[in-house]
Design a protein around this motif. Structure first.
Motif, PDB file in Angstrom:
ATOM      1  N   HIS A 445       0.822  -1.207   0.000  1.00 60.68           N
ATOM      2  CA  HIS A 445       0.000   0.000   0.000  1.00 60.68           C
ATOM      3  C   HIS A 445       0.860   1.262   0.000  1.00 60.68           C
ATOM      4  N   LEU A 446       2.016   1.213   0.658  1.00 58.00           N
ATOM      5  CA  LEU A 446       2.917   2.364   0.650  1.00 58.00           C
ATOM      6  C   LEU A 446       3.476   2.582  -0.766  1.00 58.00           C
ATOM      7  N   ALA A 447       3.760   1.475  -1.463  1.00 60.53           N
ATOM      8  CA  ALA A 447       4.236   1.582  -2.847  1.00 60.53           C
ATOM      9  C   ALA A 447       3.157   2.172  -3.741  1.00 60.53           C
ATOM     10  N   ARG A 448       1.921   1.738  -3.529  1.00 64.11           N
ATOM     11  CA  ARG A 448       0.817   2.288  -4.329  1.00 64.11           C
ATOM     12  C   ARG A 448       0.682   3.791  -4.089  1.00 64.11           C
ATOM     13  N   ALA A 449       0.856   4.207  -2.834  1.00 61.32           N
ATOM     14  CA  ALA A 449       0.764   5.629  -2.524  1.00 61.32           C
ATOM     15  C   ALA A 449       1.887   6.421  -3.180  1.00 61.32           C
ATOM     16  N   SER A 450       3.055   5.792  -3.375  1.00 57.65           N
ATOM     17  CA  SER A 450       4.178   6.503  -3.982  1.00 57.65           C
ATOM     18  C   SER A 450       3.956   6.766  -5.472  1.00 57.65           C
ATOM     19  N   LEU A 451       2.923   6.153  -6.046  1.00 53.72           N
ATOM     20  CA  LEU A 451       2.613   6.356  -7.468  1.00 53.72           C
ATOM     21  C   LEU A 451       1.465   7.338  -7.661  1.00 53.72           C
ATOM     22  N   GLU A 452       0.943   7.881  -6.542  1.00 51.96           N
ATOM     23  CA  GLU A 452      -0.233   8.742  -6.636  1.00 51.96           C
ATOM     24  C   GLU A 452       0.048  10.003  -7.441  1.00 51.96           C
ATOM     25  N   ALA A 567      13.603  10.718 -14.332  1.00 56.17           N
ATOM     26  CA  ALA A 567      14.128   9.872 -13.251  1.00 56.17           C
ATOM     27  C   ALA A 567      12.997   9.405 -12.348  1.00 56.17           C
ATOM     28  N   ILE A 568      12.074  10.306 -12.011  1.00 54.57           N
ATOM     29  CA  ILE A 568      10.923   9.930 -11.178  1.00 54.57           C
ATOM     30  C   ILE A 568      10.081   8.885 -11.898  1.00 54.57           C
ATOM     31  N   GLN A 569       9.816   9.134 -13.176  1.00 52.58           N
ATOM     32  CA  GLN A 569       8.975   8.216 -13.950  1.00 52.58           C
ATOM     33  C   GLN A 569       9.584   6.816 -14.002  1.00 52.58           C
ATOM     34  N   GLU A 570      10.880   6.728 -14.212  1.00 49.02           N
ATOM     35  CA  GLU A 570      11.521   5.418 -14.325  1.00 49.02           C
ATOM     36  C   GLU A 570      11.465   4.650 -13.003  1.00 49.02           C
ATOM     37  N   VAL A 571      11.711   5.332 -11.879  1.00 50.17           N
ATOM     38  CA  VAL A 571      11.657   4.629 -10.593  1.00 50.17           C
ATOM     39  C   VAL A 571      10.218   4.253 -10.260  1.00 50.17           C
ATOM     40  N   GLN A 572       9.261   5.121 -10.603  1.00 47.11           N
ATOM     41  CA  GLN A 572       7.862   4.763 -10.369  1.00 47.11           C
ATOM     42  C   GLN A 572       7.457   3.552 -11.211  1.00 47.11           C
ATOM     43  N   GLU A 573       7.900   3.511 -12.454  1.00 47.74           N
ATOM     44  CA  GLU A 573       7.575   2.348 -13.296  1.00 47.74           C
ATOM     45  C   GLU A 573       8.209   1.080 -12.738  1.00 47.74           C
ATOM     46  N   SER A 574       9.440   1.188 -12.243  1.00 44.25           N
ATOM     47  CA  SER A 574      10.099   0.042 -11.629  1.00 44.25           C
ATOM     48  C   SER A 574       9.354  -0.397 -10.374  1.00 44.25           C
ATOM     49  N   THR A 575       8.865   0.571  -9.612  1.00 41.04           N
ATOM     50  CA  THR A 575       8.119   0.260  -8.392  1.00 41.04           C
ATOM     51  C   THR A 575       6.806  -0.434  -8.740  1.00 41.04           C
ATOM     52  N   ALA A 576       6.106   0.073  -9.749  1.00 37.05           N
ATOM     53  CA  ALA A 576       4.850  -0.540 -10.169  1.00 37.05           C
ATOM     54  C   ALA A 576       5.057  -1.985 -10.590  1.00 37.05           C
ATOM     55  N   SER A 577       6.139  -2.235 -11.316  1.00 40.30           N
ATOM     56  CA  SER A 577       6.437  -3.600 -11.753  1.00 40.30           C
ATOM     57  C   SER A 577       6.808  -4.488 -10.572  1.00 40.30           C
ATOM     58  N   ARG A 578       7.583  -3.962  -9.667  1.00 41.61           N
ATOM     59  CA  ARG A 578       8.059  -4.725  -8.502  1.00 41.61           C
ATOM     60  C   ARG A 578       6.899  -5.161  -7.616  1.00 41.61           C
ATOM     61  N   PHE A 579       5.918  -4.275  -7.430  1.00 39.74           N
ATOM     62  CA  PHE A 579       4.793  -4.573  -6.547  1.00 39.74           C
ATOM     63  C   PHE A 579       3.535  -4.964  -7.314  1.00 39.74           C
ATOM     64  N   GLN A 580       3.685  -5.167  -8.641  1.00 34.84           N
ATOM     65  CA  GLN A 580       2.571  -5.577  -9.504  1.00 34.84           C
ATOM     66  C   GLN A 580       1.397  -4.607  -9.388  1.00 34.84           C
ATOM     67  N   LEU A 581       1.733  -3.322  -9.575  1.00 31.52           N
ATOM     68  CA  LEU A 581       0.746  -2.251  -9.503  1.00 31.52           C
ATOM     69  C   LEU A 581       0.547  -1.686 -10.896  1.00 31.52           C
ATOM     70  N   ARG A 582      -0.635  -1.711 -11.378  1.00 29.95           N
ATOM     71  CA  ARG A 582      -0.902  -1.146 -12.705  1.00 29.95           C
ATOM     72  C   ARG A 582      -2.219  -0.387 -12.692  1.00 29.95           C
TER      73      ARG A 582
END
Length: 582
Positions: A445-452, A567-582
């Motif tokens: 849930h913290l990862a999902r919030a980081s993509l808000e 840079a933000i976009q790339e780390v967010q995309e990596s985070t989404a993939s890591r936590f299976q958030l789409r």
């Protein structure tokens, strides 16, 4: 000469000026009178020359003279340390003498503070100190090796040694090392009526806080402001090579955070916001980074909170139980800019004392409001948020176990916690945060919030604006703060600042070194860009905000902004993939 015409007295309101002048006494002295002794007793008064001349002496060498209309004694009054120069009458003199308390009241006026701050810099420059930038190593200020005493030495022996050596501190041998300062002698010995036979080890400060001699000057200043200390030991390897003082550092800053720190205790609250803004502008113009400036401002805010808490306790009586005045959000991370609001709460040792702590919270929050720090629009202030430590721990666990949208919002706000005042330790709360960081559901849930909040990138990587404006807080700073918090917790780190969190994440292997470095570079750029635009608005008397016009950015700034958003976009995309958030 009429003192009323002498700066800064001539800039004061008439009533205040006349009140100060009534406290002064007129004196005459023959040539050869020694008013202040280098390395001797700190000044007890402010002197204004009306007739005649005095010499400023470094040892026996004359390094300057003062004439009618000039002041002396204020450098020692400001620092609380022995005079850096001797002051001796070259001719018969007539002068006015203002008691120390009158000088303290005088320093509450911005005009006087600027006048004596600049005068302090010019006066100490007579000592031929090196001209350093904020980025030079602080070790270049060391003038002599440190002087040591054993912990068994008496305070009387220590005082005589300080006078003999012309210094204001001694290092105390032992494991760990300690330090004894002239302030310790005043506050812990004289004020407590302790006998001169008291051993140094009973009143020293230990363990010793020290920095490497290679530390940049701005970091040394920030560290001293954060801790409210006036003596800073410096090391090379394991060896202490010298001690620099508050006065040494004031030399290199016409507008010094250390000087403002000393004045906060007596500063009129209504002047605080303007004083801080002026200080920020001075540091920014001298090239200090926005992140470092934010750290200094947060430390000054902490000092203001400590003053308000102290005043509240004086009015209400001793607190019935230990407590902590907790700050969070940008203040908790020590990342303050010009536009900020209150984020605070009370953590109590136990419940059952609602009336006392309600009154304390109201006094402190009202004082911050009076100082120009507005109320939190979300209501996250001590007037509403007061719980015993055990209930706070249970609340944190509940938020992490069932992180619904509101609970998730509150974890992100409160988890940047830090104690600004009070004696109650917040370590148990931090342990609860670490417990949560080991739970996959909470991290999800913290990862999902980081993509808000996403960077404003459209097709082909072009920047999208809202009516030509970029919201730097929402689309640049907030996502980096959230990502840094996530990956630092995953690494088991309780680091508070965003830069420190990114570095902890890289060291812990939860974030790649390249990703951490790119986010740090982006954060520093966006933080400084926002601060620069806020300062421009402040100078022009316009509302201070978080938005900037894309069209007003230089080509270089646009290029760096685009790189930061990517840079933000790339780390967010990596985070989404890591936590299976789409």
């Amino acid at each position: 000469m009429d003192p009323r015409t002498v700066p800064p007295l001539n800039a004061l309101p008439e009533a205040e000026r006349e009140a100060l002048l009534r406290e002064a006494r007129e004196e005459t002295h023959p040539a050869g009178t020694r008013f202040l002794e280098q390395g001797g007793r700190p000044a007890q008064a402010l002197f204004l020359l009306l007739e005649g001349e005095v010499a400023l002496l470094e040892g026996e060498a004359e390094v300057g003279t003062l004439g009618p209309g000039e002041f002396f004694g204020f450098p020692s009054l400001l620092s609380g340390e022995p005079p850096a120069l001797s002051v001796v009458a070259r001719t018969p003199v007539r002068l006015w003498v203002f008691p120390e308390e009158a000088f303290r009241r005088l320093m509450a006026f911005a005009e006087a503070a600027r006048f004596f701050g600049q005068g302090l810099v010019e006066r100490i420059r007579l000592r031929a100190a090196p001209d350093l930038s904020l980025f030079a190593p602080v070790g270049r200020l060391v003038r002599r090796p440190p002087v040591f005493v054993p912990p068994s030495a008496t305070v009387a022996e220590a005082a005589r040694l300080m006078r003999q050596e012309g210094i204001s501190s001694l290092l105390v041998q032992g494991e760990p090392l300690g330090i004894l300062t002239d302030r310790d002698l005043r506050n812990r010995v004289l004020a407590q009526d302790l006998p001169p036979t008291t051993p140094v080890g009973a009143v020293m400060s230990a363990p010793l806080f020290a920095l490497s001699a290679t530390t940049p000057l701005y970091e040394a200043v920030a560290a001293m402001v954060e801790r409210g200390i006036h003596h800073l030991p410096l090391t090379e390897g394991e060896k202490v090579v010298g001690v620099v003082t508050h006065t040494d550092l004031l030399l290199h800053q016409a507008q010094s955070p250390l000087l403002l720190l000393r004045r906060i205790e007596r500063l009129e609250l209504e002047r605080y916001s303007a004083e801080v803004a002026g200080l920020v502008e001075g540091l920014f113009q001298r090239g200090l980074g926005g992140v470092e400036i934010g750290r200094v401002v947060a430390s000054l805010n902490d000092a203001l909170i400590r003053r308000l808490v102290k005043e509240a306790e004086a009015a209400l009586g001793n607190p019935p139980v230990p407590y902590s005045f907790m700050v969070f959000g940008s203040e908790g991370r020590r990342e303050q800019a010009l536009l900020t609001d209150q984020d605070n709460a009370l953590v109590l040792g136990e419940g059952g004392h609602e009336a006392y702590f309600q009154a304390l919270a109201e006094r402190v929050v009202a004082g911050l409001l009076q100082a120009g720090i507005p109320e939190c629009r979300g209501g996250y202030m001590a007037t509403r948020w007061r719980l015993p430590l055990g209930e706070w721990m249970a609340t944190f666990r509940r938020w992490m176990e069932a992180p619904e949208p509101q609970a998730l919002l509150e974890t992100q706000i409160f988890f940047d916690l830090r104690s600004a005042a009070g004696t109650l330790s917040l370590a148990p709360l931090e342990e609860v945060v670490l417990e949560g960081s080991r739970k996959g559901l909470f991290l999800y849930h913290l990862a999902r919030a980081s993509l808000e909040f996403r960077p404003p990138l459209g097709l082909f990587g072009r920047v999208r604006t809202e009516e030509g404006m970029l919201d730097l807080k929402r689309h640049a700073l907030a996502p980096i703060v959230a990502l840094a918090r996530l990956y630092a917790l995953m690494a088991g780190s309780l680091a508070k600042g965003t830069v420190e969190r990114l570095r902890a994440a890289a060291a812990g292997g939860t974030l790649s070194q390249e990703g951490a470095e790119r986010l740090e570079e982006a954060y520093r750029f966006f933080f400084g860009l926002r601060l620069g635009h806020q300062l421009r608005a402040w100078r022009e008397g316009k509302p201070i905000g978080n938005k900037v016009a894309w069209a007003l950015l230089s080509p270089g700034e646009r290029r760096r902004a685009l790189e930061g958003f990517r840079a933000i976009q790339e780390v967010q995309e990596s985070t989404a993939s890591r936590f299976q958030l789409r």
